[in-house]
Design a protein around this motif. Structure first.
Motif, PDB file in Angstrom:
ATOM      1  N   ASP A  26       0.841  -1.189   0.000  1.00  0.00           N
ATOM      2  CA  ASP A  26       0.000   0.000   0.000  1.00  0.00           C
ATOM      3  C   ASP A  26       0.884   1.249   0.000  1.00  0.00           C
ATOM      4  OD1 ASP A  26      -1.626   2.186   1.617  1.00  0.00           O
ATOM      5  OD2 ASP A  26      -3.054   0.773   0.721  1.00  0.00           O
ATOM      6  N   ARG A  27       0.429   2.295  -0.643  1.00  0.00           N
ATOM      7  CA  ARG A  27       1.207   3.539  -0.729  1.00  0.00           C
ATOM      8  C   ARG A  27       1.438   4.199   0.624  1.00  0.00           C
ATOM      9  NH1 ARG A  27      -0.126   6.954  -6.145  1.00  0.00           N
ATOM     10  NH2 ARG A  27       0.424   5.312  -7.599  1.00  0.00           N
ATOM     11  N   THR A  28       0.690   3.816   1.635  1.00  0.00           N
ATOM     12  CA  THR A  28       0.935   4.384   2.969  1.00  0.00           C
ATOM     13  C   THR A  28       2.327   4.009   3.465  1.00  0.00           C
ATOM     14  OG1 THR A  28      -0.117   2.497   4.052  1.00  0.00           O
ATOM     15  CG2 THR A  28      -1.500   4.439   3.625  1.00  0.00           C
ATOM     16  N   THR A  31       4.914   6.872   3.537  1.00  0.00           N
ATOM     17  CA  THR A  31       4.746   8.061   4.372  1.00  0.00           C
ATOM     18  C   THR A  31       5.835   8.233   5.425  1.00  0.00           C
ATOM     19  OG1 THR A  31       3.227   6.916   5.859  1.00  0.00           O
ATOM     20  CG2 THR A  31       2.249   8.132   4.015  1.00  0.00           C
ATOM     21  N   GLU A  35       6.380   3.091   8.812  1.00  0.00           N
ATOM     22  CA  GLU A  35       5.341   2.515   7.947  1.00  0.00           C
ATOM     23  C   GLU A  35       5.951   1.614   6.885  1.00  0.00           C
ATOM     24  OE1 GLU A  35       3.756   6.265   9.754  1.00  0.00           O
ATOM     25  OE2 GLU A  35       5.643   5.713   8.781  1.00  0.00           O
TER      26      GLU A  35
END
Length: 157
Positions: A26-28, A31, A35
């Motif tokens: 996931d692109r999170t 961040t 993560e």
């Protein structure tokens, strides 16, 4: 030529049944460093997993995550001035942000990070030395030299 729509991605790479498997994260994961590490650990099906992060067109990050430690390679320390993920990676590598207006990319961290996949520190240095290479292109070359380019390309899109 780099496909511009894929300039932000995160991919985990692990060895399973004698083959390297890639999983899109996931692109999170882009961040922050915590993560990113958590995403690679969550996707891990082996003792050693790698994360390939293309945060934008100015740097990439590679993580090697084991049960005991996490190693990293930041392709350009100059990105720490503009990006949280790069700043946290630079701090974790124990390196200081570059001063002034450095012209060439300044890698930070472990150049030998993917040696277990088949690319030595000297080979990594050669990949990073390309003055006009985009991070996505550099990650593609690394995946190619480590023998999982087709799977990497399929997953990152």
């Amino acid at each position: 030529m780099t496909d511009r729509r894929n300039h932000r991605y995160a991919v985990a790479v692990a060895e399973q049944d004698g083959r390297r498997q890639c999983t899109r994260l996931d692109r999170t994961a882009l961040t922050g460093l915590d993560e990113a590490v958590a995403a690679v650990r969550g996707a891990a099906n082996s003792d050693v997993s790698f994360g390939f992060f293309n945060a934008d067109e100015s740097f990439f990050l590679i993580l090697r995550v084991t049960p005991a430690e996490t190693a990293l390679l930041l392709s350009d320390a100059r990105a720490a001035q503009r990006h949280t993920l790069a700043a946290q990676a630079l701090d974790a590598a124990g390196a200081a942000p570059p001063g002034g207006d450095a012209g060439a990319a300044l890698p930070a961290g472990d150049l030998d990070i993917v040696s277990a996949l088949g690319l030595t520190a000297a080979g990594m240095a050669a990949v990073l030395a390309g003055p006009d290479a985009l991070p996505d292109d550099q990650l593609r070359v690394i995946a190619e030299r480590c023998g999982f380019a087709a799977e990497f390309d399929r997953v990152k899109t």
